[in-house]
Write a protein that holds these residues in place. Structure first.
Motif, mmCIF file in Angstrom:
data_model
loop_
_atom_site.group_PDB
_atom_site.id
_atom_site.type_symbol
_atom_site.label_atom_id
_atom_site.label_comp_id
_atom_site.label_asym_id
_atom_site.label_seq_id
_atom_site.Cartn_x
_atom_site.Cartn_y
_atom_site.Cartn_z
ATOM 1 N N UNK A 50 0.837 -1.192 0.000
ATOM 2 C CA UNK A 50 0.000 0.000 0.000
ATOM 3 C C UNK A 50 0.881 1.256 0.000
ATOM 4 N N UNK A 51 0.350 2.315 -0.608
ATOM 5 C CA UNK A 51 0.994 3.619 -0.565
ATOM 6 C C UNK A 51 0.316 4.427 0.536
ATOM 7 N N UNK A 52 1.086 4.842 1.521
ATOM 8 C CA UNK A 52 0.561 5.652 2.619
ATOM 9 C C UNK A 52 1.026 7.082 2.439
ATOM 10 N N UNK A 53 0.091 8.001 2.298
ATOM 11 C CA UNK A 53 0.412 9.409 2.142
ATOM 12 C C UNK A 53 0.390 10.113 3.484
ATOM 13 N N UNK A 54 1.435 10.887 3.766
ATOM 14 C CA UNK A 54 1.584 11.603 5.032
ATOM 15 C C UNK A 54 1.429 13.086 4.731
ATOM 16 N N UNK A 55 0.346 13.676 5.199
ATOM 17 C CA UNK A 55 -0.078 15.001 4.764
ATOM 18 C C UNK A 55 -0.196 15.939 5.952
ATOM 19 N N UNK A 56 0.233 17.188 5.775
ATOM 20 C CA UNK A 56 0.086 18.186 6.825
ATOM 21 C C UNK A 56 0.631 19.525 6.385
ATOM 22 N N UNK A 57 0.223 20.612 7.062
ATOM 23 C CA UNK A 57 0.743 21.935 6.731
ATOM 24 C C UNK A 57 2.238 22.011 7.009
ATOM 25 N N UNK A 58 2.888 23.034 6.488
ATOM 26 C CA UNK A 58 4.292 23.268 6.802
ATOM 27 C C UNK A 58 4.454 23.404 8.315
ATOM 28 N N UNK A 59 5.451 22.700 8.864
ATOM 29 C CA UNK A 59 5.692 22.774 10.297
ATOM 30 C C UNK A 59 4.802 21.877 11.132
ATOM 31 N N UNK A 60 4.016 21.020 10.474
ATOM 32 C CA UNK A 60 3.084 20.166 11.220
ATOM 33 C C UNK A 60 3.781 19.016 11.920
ATOM 34 N N UNK A 61 4.956 18.613 11.432
ATOM 35 C CA UNK A 61 5.676 17.511 12.053
ATOM 36 C C UNK A 61 5.964 16.345 11.124
ATOM 37 N N UNK A 62 5.715 16.507 9.822
ATOM 38 C CA UNK A 62 5.934 15.401 8.880
ATOM 39 C C UNK A 62 7.403 14.992 8.835
ATOM 40 N N UNK A 63 8.280 15.954 8.524
ATOM 41 C CA UNK A 63 9.696 15.624 8.398
ATOM 42 C C UNK A 63 10.275 15.181 9.734
ATOM 43 N N UNK A 64 9.849 15.786 10.835
ATOM 44 C CA UNK A 64 10.327 15.372 12.154
ATOM 45 C C UNK A 64 9.980 13.918 12.426
ATOM 46 N N UNK A 65 8.785 13.502 12.035
ATOM 47 C CA UNK A 65 8.381 12.110 12.225
ATOM 48 C C UNK A 65 9.256 11.176 11.400
ATOM 49 N N UNK A 66 9.501 11.536 10.146
ATOM 50 C CA UNK A 66 10.333 10.701 9.280
ATOM 51 C C UNK A 66 11.765 10.634 9.790
#
Length: 237
Positions: A28-44
């Motif tokens: 499956x392809x899981x898309x991780x979506x959020x505004x700038x500064x939401x925490x996406x890159x920090x989580x990765x």
């Protein structure tokens, strides 16, 4: 499989991740979506062992990323461009990455061909466009033929043909049984390829589920996103 379980992280006593939990599953392809500064890159970054969480766990096939002796054969990741030194050619960069993970040098030419950079193999990374850098980063991620891909904004900087190629590649990767986790701010593109969607806002997951479940009664993923995050402006088309 990727399992993020109640991950918390702070910076200068300010919480930036608040018990973030979700899964990305094989096939499956899981898309991780959020505004700038939401925490996406920090989580990765926590997932890939680049940052340390204050609490919680981030596991790749049941163990931390750092616990894999040859990580490129388990997880292929591309964050923040190609990762190549500006003075190195694409071929030299990939050869170095392959050697560091005990991978055959023959794999370098294979991935260059796969991402469409064979004709630019001798060009220095500093002369690459943003789109070419994205392709080089993906080539490095694919060197170990990993069952899991983690990509941050993979279509950023690609032209329309490149976006179509990336879309087809990611769908084909999932069809082969790979786990594909990607972050993106291009909601239209995400809706084209994602099976599952995780929405993060202000460091907290506000929605997760299949694309249909997250979209819900809204006509588009974009409408659902702005309803979930309360964002008033729509900077993306």
């Amino acid at each position: 499989m990727i399992v993020i379980d109640r991950v918390c992280k702070s910076k200068s006593r300010t919480p930036i991740l608040r018990e973030v939990s979700f899964e990305a599953r094989p096939g499956r392809v899981t898309g991780f979506l959020g505004p700038n500064g939401a925490g996406k890159t920090s989580t990765l970054r926590v997932l890939l062992g680049l940052d340390r969480a204050a609490s919680g766990t981030a596991l790749v096939n049941g163990r931390p990323y750092a616990g894999w002796p040859r990580p490129l054969t388990t997880v292929g990741a591309a964050l923040d461009g190609s990762g190549a030194h500006r003075s190195r050619s694409a071929h030299a960069h990939l050869r170095w990455v392959a050697t560091s993970n005990g991978l055959p040098r023959t794999r370098v030419d294979e991935v260059l061909d796969l991402v469409g950079l064979t004709g630019d193999a001798g060009k220095r990374a500093g002369r690459f466009s943003l789109g070419m850098s994205r392709r080089l980063g993906l080539a490095a991620a694919l060197l170990g033929d990993p069952p899991i891909l983690v990509l941050d904004e993979p279509v950023n900087g690609l032209d329309p043909a490149g976006i179509r190629w990336m879309r087809d590649f990611l769908r084909a990767s999932a069809a082969e049984g790979r786990t594909v986790l990607l972050s993106s701010h291009l909601m239209g593109e995400l809706a084209e390829i994602a099976d599952d969607v995780v929405v993060i806002d202000k460091g907290s997951v506000v929605a997760r589920g299949t694309l249909a479940e997250v979209t819900g009664e809204h006509s588009t993923l974009e409408d659902a996103f702005f309803a979930l995050t309360g964002e008033m402006e729509r900077p993306w088309s």
